[in-house]
Motif scaffolding. Structure first.
Motif, PDB file in Angstrom:
ATOM      1  N   SER A 183     -13.520  -7.952  -7.166  1.00 38.44           N
ATOM      2  CA  SER A 183     -13.797  -7.107  -8.324  1.00 38.44           C
ATOM      3  C   SER A 183     -14.296  -5.751  -7.828  1.00 38.44           C
ATOM      4  O   SER A 183     -14.523  -5.555  -6.635  1.00 38.44           O
ATOM      5  N   GLY A 184     -14.453  -4.818  -8.765  1.00 35.67           N
ATOM      6  CA  GLY A 184     -15.106  -3.553  -8.477  1.00 35.67           C
ATOM      7  C   GLY A 184     -14.456  -2.710  -7.400  1.00 35.67           C
ATOM      8  O   GLY A 184     -13.228  -2.643  -7.281  1.00 35.67           O
ATOM      9  N   ILE A 185     -15.298  -2.051  -6.597  1.00 33.89           N
ATOM     10  CA  ILE A 185     -14.812  -1.137  -5.565  1.00 33.89           C
ATOM     11  C   ILE A 185     -13.914  -1.868  -4.579  1.00 33.89           C
ATOM     12  O   ILE A 185     -12.851  -1.375  -4.202  1.00 33.89           O
ATOM     13  N   GLY A 186     -14.334  -3.045  -4.141  1.00 32.69           N
ATOM     14  CA  GLY A 186     -13.545  -3.783  -3.156  1.00 32.69           C
ATOM     15  C   GLY A 186     -12.148  -4.091  -3.637  1.00 32.69           C
ATOM     16  O   GLY A 186     -11.171  -3.970  -2.894  1.00 32.69           O
ATOM     17  N   LEU A 187     -12.034  -4.475  -4.908  1.00 27.37           N
ATOM     18  CA  LEU A 187     -10.717  -4.761  -5.475  1.00 27.37           C
ATOM     19  C   LEU A 187      -9.885  -3.484  -5.564  1.00 27.37           C
ATOM     20  O   LEU A 187      -8.680  -3.500  -5.282  1.00 27.37           O
ATOM     21  N   GLY A 188     -10.519  -2.378  -5.920  1.00 28.53           N
ATOM     22  CA  GLY A 188      -9.800  -1.108  -5.971  1.00 28.53           C
ATOM     23  C   GLY A 188      -9.253  -0.716  -4.612  1.00 28.53           C
ATOM     24  O   GLY A 188      -8.112  -0.243  -4.499  1.00 28.53           O
ATOM     25  N   VAL A 189     -10.034  -0.930  -3.563  1.00 27.79           N
ATOM     26  CA  VAL A 189      -9.576  -0.652  -2.195  1.00 27.79           C
ATOM     27  C   VAL A 189      -8.420  -1.573  -1.830  1.00 27.79           C
ATOM     28  O   VAL A 189      -7.400  -1.142  -1.276  1.00 27.79           O
ATOM     29  N   ALA A 190      -8.567  -2.858  -2.159  1.00 26.43           N
ATOM     30  CA  ALA A 190      -7.520  -3.827  -1.838  1.00 26.43           C
ATOM     31  C   ALA A 190      -6.212  -3.477  -2.543  1.00 26.43           C
ATOM     32  O   ALA A 190      -5.132  -3.530  -1.939  1.00 26.43           O
ATOM     33  N   GLU A 191      -6.300  -3.111  -3.802  1.00 30.60           N
ATOM     34  CA  GLU A 191      -5.099  -2.751  -4.568  1.00 30.60           C
ATOM     35  C   GLU A 191      -4.407  -1.541  -3.948  1.00 30.60           C
ATOM     36  O   GLU A 191      -3.169  -1.516  -3.832  1.00 30.60           O
ATOM     37  N   GLU A 192      -5.179  -0.545  -3.547  1.00 33.60           N
ATOM     38  CA  GLU A 192      -4.577   0.672  -2.991  1.00 33.60           C
ATOM     39  C   GLU A 192      -3.929   0.399  -1.638  1.00 33.60           C
ATOM     40  O   GLU A 192      -2.812   0.856  -1.374  1.00 33.60           O
ATOM     41  N   LEU A 193      -4.604  -0.339  -0.778  1.00 30.57           N
ATOM     42  CA  LEU A 193      -4.023  -0.630   0.543  1.00 30.57           C
ATOM     43  C   LEU A 193      -2.779  -1.510   0.397  1.00 30.57           C
ATOM     44  O   LEU A 193      -1.786  -1.310   1.111  1.00 30.57           O
ATOM     45  N   ALA A 194      -2.817  -2.457  -0.524  1.00 32.42           N
ATOM     46  CA  ALA A 194      -1.633  -3.293  -0.771  1.00 32.42           C
ATOM     47  C   ALA A 194      -0.485  -2.447  -1.304  1.00 32.42           C
ATOM     48  O   ALA A 194       0.674  -2.625  -0.913  1.00 32.42           O
TER      49      ALA A 194
ATOM     50  N   LEU B 279       0.159   0.515  -0.611  1.00 37.06           N
ATOM     51  CA  LEU B 279       0.696   1.290   0.508  1.00 37.06           C
ATOM     52  C   LEU B 279       1.352   0.405   1.570  1.00 37.06           C
ATOM     53  O   LEU B 279       1.804   0.913   2.599  1.00 37.06           O
ATOM     54  N   GLY B 280       1.389  -0.909   1.332  1.00 36.15           N
ATOM     55  CA  GLY B 280       2.122  -1.797   2.218  1.00 36.15           C
ATOM     56  C   GLY B 280       1.307  -2.572   3.215  1.00 36.15           C
ATOM     57  O   GLY B 280       1.869  -3.283   4.063  1.00 36.15           O
ATOM     58  N   ALA B 281      -0.012  -2.468   3.146  1.00 38.79           N
ATOM     59  CA  ALA B 281      -0.848  -3.256   4.053  1.00 38.79           C
ATOM     60  C   ALA B 281      -0.891  -4.717   3.594  1.00 38.79           C
ATOM     61  O   ALA B 281      -0.747  -5.011   2.400  1.00 38.79           O
ATOM     62  N   LYS B 282      -1.093  -5.604   4.550  1.00 39.01           N
ATOM     63  CA  LYS B 282      -1.414  -6.989   4.227  1.00 39.01           C
ATOM     64  C   LYS B 282      -2.930  -7.061   4.036  1.00 39.01           C
ATOM     65  O   LYS B 282      -3.677  -6.465   4.816  1.00 39.01           O
ATOM     66  N   VAL B 283      -3.364  -7.777   3.032  1.00 36.44           N
ATOM     67  CA  VAL B 283      -4.752  -7.689   2.603  1.00 36.44           C
ATOM     68  C   VAL B 283      -5.416  -9.056   2.556  1.00 36.44           C
ATOM     69  O   VAL B 283      -4.823 -10.030   2.085  1.00 36.44           O
ATOM     70  N   VAL B 284      -6.647  -9.096   3.031  1.00 37.51           N
ATOM     71  CA  VAL B 284      -7.486 -10.281   2.889  1.00 37.51           C
ATOM     72  C   VAL B 284      -8.572  -9.958   1.884  1.00 37.51           C
ATOM     73  O   VAL B 284      -9.427  -9.097   2.115  1.00 37.51           O
ATOM     74  N   LEU B 285      -8.514 -10.640   0.738  1.00 38.30           N
ATOM     75  CA  LEU B 285      -9.569 -10.547  -0.260  1.00 38.30           C
ATOM     76  C   LEU B 285     -10.682 -11.508   0.105  1.00 38.30           C
ATOM     77  O   LEU B 285     -10.455 -12.541   0.734  1.00 38.30           O
ATOM     78  N   ASN B 286     -11.899 -11.183  -0.340  1.00 43.39           N
ATOM     79  CA  ASN B 286     -13.032 -12.034   0.005  1.00 43.39           C
ATOM     80  C   ASN B 286     -14.116 -11.949  -1.064  1.00 43.39           C
ATOM     81  O   ASN B 286     -14.336 -10.918  -1.670  1.00 43.39           O
TER      82      ASN B 286
ATOM     83  N   LEU C 170      -5.640 -14.086  -8.135  1.00 47.20           N
ATOM     84  CA  LEU C 170      -5.735 -12.639  -7.942  1.00 47.20           C
ATOM     85  C   LEU C 170      -4.955 -12.217  -6.701  1.00 47.20           C
ATOM     86  O   LEU C 170      -4.208 -11.232  -6.724  1.00 47.20           O
ATOM     87  N   ALA C 171      -5.120 -12.964  -5.625  1.00 49.39           N
ATOM     88  CA  ALA C 171      -4.372 -12.665  -4.403  1.00 49.39           C
ATOM     89  C   ALA C 171      -2.873 -12.777  -4.637  1.00 49.39           C
ATOM     90  O   ALA C 171      -2.094 -11.923  -4.179  1.00 49.39           O
ATOM     91  N   GLU C 172      -2.467 -13.791  -5.361  1.00 49.49           N
ATOM     92  CA  GLU C 172      -1.039 -13.968  -5.654  1.00 49.49           C
ATOM     93  C   GLU C 172      -0.500 -12.821  -6.510  1.00 49.49           C
ATOM     94  O   GLU C 172       0.615 -12.352  -6.294  1.00 49.49           O
ATOM     95  N   ARG C 173      -1.304 -12.382  -7.470  1.00 47.02           N
ATOM     96  CA  ARG C 173      -0.862 -11.272  -8.325  1.00 47.02           C
ATOM     97  C   ARG C 173      -0.646  -9.995  -7.514  1.00 47.02           C
ATOM     98  O   ARG C 173       0.389  -9.329  -7.640  1.00 47.02           O
ATOM     99  N   ILE C 174      -1.619  -9.647  -6.689  1.00 47.60           N
ATOM    100  CA  ILE C 174      -1.504  -8.425  -5.896  1.00 47.60           C
ATOM    101  C   ILE C 174      -0.339  -8.523  -4.925  1.00 47.60           C
ATOM    102  O   ILE C 174       0.412  -7.563  -4.728  1.00 47.60           O
ATOM    103  N   SER C 175      -0.156  -9.694  -4.338  1.00 52.95           N
ATOM    104  CA  SER C 175       0.959  -9.907  -3.422  1.00 52.95           C
ATOM    105  C   SER C 175       2.288  -9.693  -4.122  1.00 52.95           C
ATOM    106  O   SER C 175       3.182  -9.005  -3.610  1.00 52.95           O
ATOM    107  N   GLY C 176       2.419 -10.270  -5.319  1.00 55.25           N
ATOM    108  CA  GLY C 176       3.667 -10.143  -6.054  1.00 55.25           C
ATOM    109  C   GLY C 176       3.931  -8.727  -6.530  1.00 55.25           C
ATOM    110  O   GLY C 176       5.067  -8.239  -6.464  1.00 55.25           O
ATOM    111  N   GLU C 177       2.890  -8.041  -6.993  1.00 57.21           N
ATOM    112  CA  GLU C 177       3.055  -6.684  -7.513  1.00 57.21           C
ATOM    113  C   GLU C 177       3.455  -5.694  -6.425  1.00 57.21           C
ATOM    114  O   GLU C 177       4.192  -4.741  -6.693  1.00 57.21           O
ATOM    115  N   HIS C 178       2.960  -5.915  -5.204  1.00 57.81           N
ATOM    116  CA  HIS C 178       3.167  -4.931  -4.145  1.00 57.81           C
ATOM    117  C   HIS C 178       4.048  -5.449  -3.007  1.00 57.81           C
ATOM    118  O   HIS C 178       4.227  -4.747  -2.004  1.00 57.81           O
ATOM    119  N   ASN C 179       4.563  -6.674  -3.170  1.00 57.06           N
ATOM    120  CA  ASN C 179       5.486  -7.230  -2.186  1.00 57.06           C
ATOM    121  C   ASN C 179       4.920  -7.176  -0.773  1.00 57.06           C
ATOM    122  O   ASN C 179       5.547  -6.695   0.171  1.00 57.06           O
TER     123      ASN C 179
END
Length: 261
Positions: free
Chosen positions: A15-26, A28-35, A46-55
């Protein structure tokens, strides 16, 4: 060099700032570890959604950031999952407000552990991996309170000042390597937690929404506007870019002029 294909760990990111950072890096094509400390179906969804939205690859890894072993294990598990660790964003944090003479010891210990010590443990675990692969970025989400202070926030201010100091040490220890370490110091950012505070502030002070925001919540933020999680994500992405290769050991304030006062 872009972040595409890089692996980024973002602590406290469901949630919050961390999620915003994760969404932006994803994005841009980065692989992301949420925590986060929880391990719910919603976290993994949530991880599945971000993965699907940003491939791109996105995984959720639970870790209690107050536990040094679990904190270091987060980095180990991320490396096992994706085969490398390129970007570490230390964002996990909690808050408690009280005068020093009334500040609960257990709250002090928890804030120092989660807001500051966890960044030490993740960085200590990640640096050898970054050195092995020949590239790395450590970005610590500090705060305007890492550069200035407010009453009744002794633990938070101490922790965030500590994060800024530790960032400088990491930068000096990696200065002749292709690794950088920097701290972002946000002021007030519009997050679900802050959004929740607005009606509470309106009721407490008998103000309308706009007045409560500008005169109470943003009293110390000269722009009288919240930063956004997307803006913090964009700042992280910039620090991971080639343009920022010689930016290390410093702080970037995203605070609407707060620390210019």
């Amino acid at each position: 060099m872009s972040v595409k294909g890089k692996v980024a760990i973002i602590t406290g990111s469901n949630s919050g700032i961390g999620l915003g950072v994760a969404e932006e890096l994803a994005r841009l094509g980065a692989k992301v570890v949420l925590n986060s400390f929880s391990d719910s179906d919603e976290d993994h969804a949530l991880a599945e959604r971000i993965s699907g939205e940003h491939n791109t690859g996105v995984a959720y890894i639970q870790a209690d950031m107050s536990d040094p072993e679990a904190t270091r294990a987060l980095v180990t598990k991320a490396h096992a999952k994706f085969g490398r660790v390129d970007i570490l964003v230390n964002n996990a944090g909690i808050q408690h407000v009280a005068g020093i003479d009334e500040f609960p010891t257990e709250k002090w210990d928890a804030i120092i552990a989660i807001n500051m010590s966890s960044a030490f443990h993740t960085t200590a675990a990640a640096l050898p991996l970054m050195r092995e692969q020949g590239w790395g970025r450590v970005v610590n989400i500090a705060s305007a309170h890492g550069l200035t202070a407010s009453p009744y926030k002794s633990a938070y201010v101490a922790a965030k000042h500590g994060v800024v100091g530790m960032t400088k040490v990491v930068a000096l220890e990696t200065a002749q390597e292709p690794i950088t370490a920097n701290a972002i110091c946000p002021g007030y950012v519009m997050t679900p937690l802050v959004e929740k505070q607005i009606p509470e502030t309106m009721e407490k002070y008998g103000m309308d929404r706009e007045t409560a925001i500008k005169e109470v919540l943003l009293a110390r933020q000269p722009s009288k506007e919240f930063a956004t999680t997307q803006q913090i994500g964009g700042t992280v992405a910039f620090l991971c870019s080639d343009a920022a290769a010689q930016i290390t050991g410093t702080t970037i304030s995203v605070d609407g002029g707060w620390t210019a006062l």
